[in-house]
Motif scaffolding. Structure first.
Motif, PDB file in Angstrom:
ATOM      1  N   TYR A 155      -1.275  13.063  -0.541  1.00  0.00           N
ATOM      2  CA  TYR A 155      -1.988  13.246  -1.807  1.00  0.00           C
ATOM      3  C   TYR A 155      -1.557  12.174  -2.825  1.00  0.00           C
ATOM      4  CZ  TYR A 155      -2.825  17.957   0.108  1.00  0.00           C
ATOM      5  OH  TYR A 155      -3.182  19.008   0.908  1.00  0.00           O
ATOM      6  N   ALA A 156      -0.249  12.028  -2.982  1.00  0.00           N
ATOM      7  CA  ALA A 156       0.265  11.148  -4.038  1.00  0.00           C
ATOM      8  C   ALA A 156      -0.097   9.682  -3.778  1.00  0.00           C
ATOM      9  CB  ALA A 156       1.779  11.318  -4.163  1.00  0.00           C
ATOM     10  N   GLY A 159      -3.785   9.080  -4.479  1.00  0.00           N
ATOM     11  CA  GLY A 159      -4.050   8.989  -5.919  1.00  0.00           C
ATOM     12  C   GLY A 159      -3.567   7.665  -6.488  1.00  0.00           C
ATOM     13  N   LEU A 160      -2.421   7.227  -6.009  1.00  0.00           N
ATOM     14  CA  LEU A 160      -1.865   5.950  -6.457  1.00  0.00           C
ATOM     15  C   LEU A 160      -2.788   4.797  -6.054  1.00  0.00           C
ATOM     16  CD1 LEU A 160       0.544   4.249  -7.579  1.00  0.00           C
ATOM     17  CD2 LEU A 160       1.517   4.310  -5.283  1.00  0.00           C
ATOM     18  N   THR A 171       0.807   2.582 -16.710  1.00  0.00           N
ATOM     19  CA  THR A 171       1.764   3.695 -16.829  1.00  0.00           C
ATOM     20  C   THR A 171       3.183   3.161 -16.973  1.00  0.00           C
ATOM     21  OG1 THR A 171       2.136   3.777 -14.440  1.00  0.00           O
ATOM     22  CG2 THR A 171       0.357   5.150 -15.314  1.00  0.00           C
ATOM     23  N   LEU A 173       4.657   1.717 -14.574  1.00  0.00           N
ATOM     24  CA  LEU A 173       5.205   1.698 -13.206  1.00  0.00           C
ATOM     25  C   LEU A 173       4.416   0.718 -12.343  1.00  0.00           C
ATOM     26  CD1 LEU A 173       5.686   5.423 -12.067  1.00  0.00           C
ATOM     27  CD2 LEU A 173       7.469   3.787 -12.711  1.00  0.00           C
ATOM     28  N   LEU A 182       8.114   8.215  -5.677  1.00  0.00           N
ATOM     29  CA  LEU A 182       7.446   9.342  -5.014  1.00  0.00           C
ATOM     30  C   LEU A 182       8.196   9.743  -3.738  1.00  0.00           C
ATOM     31  CD1 LEU A 182       3.710   8.348  -5.508  1.00  0.00           C
ATOM     32  CD2 LEU A 182       4.809  10.419  -6.382  1.00  0.00           C
ATOM     33  N   ARG A 185      11.485  11.441  -4.632  1.00  0.00           N
ATOM     34  CA  ARG A 185      11.416  12.792  -5.199  1.00  0.00           C
ATOM     35  C   ARG A 185      10.795  13.805  -4.249  1.00  0.00           C
ATOM     36  NH1 ARG A 185      10.905  11.766 -11.616  1.00  0.00           N
ATOM     37  NH2 ARG A 185      12.058   9.823 -11.583  1.00  0.00           N
ATOM     38  N   ARG A 188      13.034  15.604  -0.150  1.00  0.00           N
ATOM     39  CA  ARG A 188      14.362  16.036  -0.609  1.00  0.00           C
ATOM     40  C   ARG A 188      15.033  16.915   0.414  1.00  0.00           C
ATOM     41  NH1 ARG A 188      12.880  20.502  -5.152  1.00  0.00           N
ATOM     42  NH2 ARG A 188      12.084  22.067  -3.734  1.00  0.00           N
TER      43      ARG A 188
ATOM     44  N   PHE B 131      -3.715   9.456 -20.911  1.00  0.00           N
ATOM     45  CA  PHE B 131      -2.346   9.341 -20.391  1.00  0.00           C
ATOM     46  C   PHE B 131      -1.361   9.261 -21.554  1.00  0.00           C
ATOM     47  CE2 PHE B 131       1.175   6.425 -19.237  1.00  0.00           C
ATOM     48  CZ  PHE B 131       1.812   7.223 -18.297  1.00  0.00           C
ATOM     49  N   THR B 148       7.277   8.269 -16.626  1.00  0.00           N
ATOM     50  CA  THR B 148       7.330   8.140 -15.169  1.00  0.00           C
ATOM     51  C   THR B 148       6.841   9.414 -14.490  1.00  0.00           C
ATOM     52  OG1 THR B 148       9.149   6.557 -15.215  1.00  0.00           O
ATOM     53  CG2 THR B 148       8.878   7.812 -13.173  1.00  0.00           C
ATOM     54  N   GLU B 149       7.367  10.552 -14.911  1.00  0.00           N
ATOM     55  CA  GLU B 149       6.984  11.820 -14.282  1.00  0.00           C
ATOM     56  C   GLU B 149       5.496  12.088 -14.501  1.00  0.00           C
ATOM     57  OE1 GLU B 149       9.740  11.406 -16.105  1.00  0.00           O
ATOM     58  OE2 GLU B 149      11.153  11.566 -14.422  1.00  0.00           O
ATOM     59  N   ALA B 151       3.128   9.877 -15.000  1.00  0.00           N
ATOM     60  CA  ALA B 151       2.361   8.942 -14.158  1.00  0.00           C
ATOM     61  C   ALA B 151       2.329   9.444 -12.717  1.00  0.00           C
ATOM     62  CB  ALA B 151       2.984   7.553 -14.226  1.00  0.00           C
ATOM     63  N   LEU B 152       3.489   9.812 -12.179  1.00  0.00           N
ATOM     64  CA  LEU B 152       3.543  10.265 -10.778  1.00  0.00           C
ATOM     65  C   LEU B 152       2.684  11.517 -10.583  1.00  0.00           C
ATOM     66  CD1 LEU B 152       7.364   9.739  -9.983  1.00  0.00           C
ATOM     67  CD2 LEU B 152       5.461   8.186  -9.473  1.00  0.00           C
ATOM     68  N   TYR B 155      -1.044  10.597 -10.458  1.00  0.00           N
ATOM     69  CA  TYR B 155      -1.434  10.095  -9.136  1.00  0.00           C
ATOM     70  C   TYR B 155      -1.558  11.254  -8.141  1.00  0.00           C
ATOM     71  CZ  TYR B 155       0.229   5.631 -11.095  1.00  0.00           C
ATOM     72  OH  TYR B 155       0.428   4.533 -11.890  1.00  0.00           O
ATOM     73  N   ALA B 156      -0.519  12.081  -8.096  1.00  0.00           N
ATOM     74  CA  ALA B 156      -0.472  13.123  -7.065  1.00  0.00           C
ATOM     75  C   ALA B 156      -1.586  14.157  -7.254  1.00  0.00           C
ATOM     76  CB  ALA B 156       0.898  13.802  -7.073  1.00  0.00           C
ATOM     77  N   LEU B 182       4.672  19.870  -6.075  1.00  0.00           N
ATOM     78  CA  LEU B 182       4.657  18.548  -6.717  1.00  0.00           C
ATOM     79  C   LEU B 182       5.382  18.582  -8.057  1.00  0.00           C
ATOM     80  CD1 LEU B 182       1.031  17.386  -5.843  1.00  0.00           C
ATOM     81  CD2 LEU B 182       3.157  16.262  -5.140  1.00  0.00           C
ATOM     82  N   ARG B 185       9.150  18.937  -7.522  1.00  0.00           N
ATOM     83  CA  ARG B 185       9.879  17.787  -6.982  1.00  0.00           C
ATOM     84  C   ARG B 185       9.815  16.570  -7.898  1.00  0.00           C
ATOM     85  NH1 ARG B 185       9.483  18.534  -0.547  1.00  0.00           N
ATOM     86  NH2 ARG B 185       9.379  20.790  -0.612  1.00  0.00           N
ATOM     87  N   ILE B 186       8.650  16.358  -8.507  1.00  0.00           N
ATOM     88  CA  ILE B 186       8.513  15.150  -9.340  1.00  0.00           C
ATOM     89  C   ILE B 186       9.283  15.294 -10.644  1.00  0.00           C
ATOM     90  CG2 ILE B 186       6.820  13.874 -10.727  1.00  0.00           C
ATOM     91  CD1 ILE B 186       4.930  14.049  -8.317  1.00  0.00           C
ATOM     92  N   ARG B 188      12.291  16.149 -12.209  1.00  0.00           N
ATOM     93  CA  ARG B 188      13.666  16.528 -11.892  1.00  0.00           C
ATOM     94  C   ARG B 188      14.600  16.135 -13.016  1.00  0.00           C
ATOM     95  NH1 ARG B 188      15.232  12.032  -7.410  1.00  0.00           N
ATOM     96  NH2 ARG B 188      15.367  10.283  -8.839  1.00  0.00           N
TER      97      ARG B 188
END
Lengths: 188, 188
Positions: A155-156, A159-160, A171, A173, A182, A185, A188, B131, B148-149, B151-152, B155-156, B182, B185-186, B188
């Motif tokens: 998925y991620a 989307g990216l 963003t 990044l 990604l 995180r 894990r 965004f 960062t979070e 943005a991730l 995408y996801a 998601l 985990r993203i 954190r």
């Protein structure tokens, strides 16, 4: 026979280009012939129905996404750790970025799948097999990441890539940094 | 004037429907009139160029994605913790799932943006603002998750919705479970 196989390839690559550049609705036998530089009627000869054409494009997209000779090796000389898995994911992203027509064509086909059950069937079966192969590969080689992690990464990364290949957000990044974050995180 | 505003809305909603059902190449003034049930020429009257039409659709998509009265409250009665942030994300996913035409139309426009700089400009500006608003909102309300979070997660969630609305993979994860995993985990 060789001649036929070659022409098939030229037509399929032209179809991928048409999809990427004009979208799913622009994909007609006539547009494929025009893009391939083949006489009108050639594409219909090789792929009589639109479903046949789409099937051939799905196959060709799959071929173009296969790892090349410079891909991360899976010959078993590296330990199956997080770092190796991260390298595999980066490899996929590199291949997708290097061949934007393939990714764009695939996104177009997936949107078309929302409208046409026959496309959903062809494409769905292919994607499901690819997902299952990823799960089996990780499992067999002792890599970290089970079905959940692989699903979330699918998925991620989708989307990216969608962002990266269309009108990317700023963003802060880079694609590389996003992939690393990604993997780090989600795994894990 | 009220009449005009109403008709504008009807035309814009018809445009979203056309985009979702036929793709970006199917989006013509004529198709919008047909879908809206308005006399031919009406859509061109309201939105003279295709860029005007697309601008109006982007605005309308933005409106339809606004939180409704049943959305998670941001009135400050809840602590700005991970759980509240997760609820916000689930709220967005609920809105996107409940109105699939809007999500599909947006994906179509994003693919069109890869082909047309004018669409990239309109859509890019709108997405960049959204965004930035998310980043500012999290920061101002003390919620966890920086650029960062966010943005991730963008995408996801995009990739998840794309999958969910087209030919979904059977990954063993429901949309809800994927969103929770998601965010967990993203963030954190």
């Amino acid at each position: 026979m060789v001649r036929n196989a070659e022409r098939r390839l030229i037509l399929a690559d032209a179809g991928v280009r048409v999809l990427a550049e004009r979208g799913a609705r622009g994909l007609t036998h006539r547009a494929v012939d025009a893009a391939a530089g083949t006489p009108r009627g050639t594409a219909s000869n090789y792929f009589p129905s639109r479903d046949d054409l789409i099937s051939a494009l799905v196959d060709r997209i799959g071929e173009r996404l296969l790892p090349g000779p410079d891909a991360v090796s899976s010959d078993g000389t590296r330990a199956p750790d997080r770092a190796l898995f991260a390298d595999y994911v980066r490899d996929v992203v590199r291949r997708l970025s290097a061949d934007p027509h393939v990714s764009l064509a695939l996104f177009e086909l997936r949107l078309e799948a929302a409208r046409r059950p026959s496309v959903a069937a062809t494409l769905g079966a292919w994607r499901q097999r690819a997902f299952q192969d990823d799960v089996t590969f990780n499992d067999a080689s002792g890599l970290p990441g089970g079905p959940t992690e692989i699903a979330l990464l699918h998925y991620a990364i989708d989307g990216l890539m969608f962002d990266h290949l269309t009108a990317p957000l700023d963003t802060g990044l880079s694609v590389d940094a996003a992939v690393s974050a990604l993997v780090d995180r989600i795994l894990r």
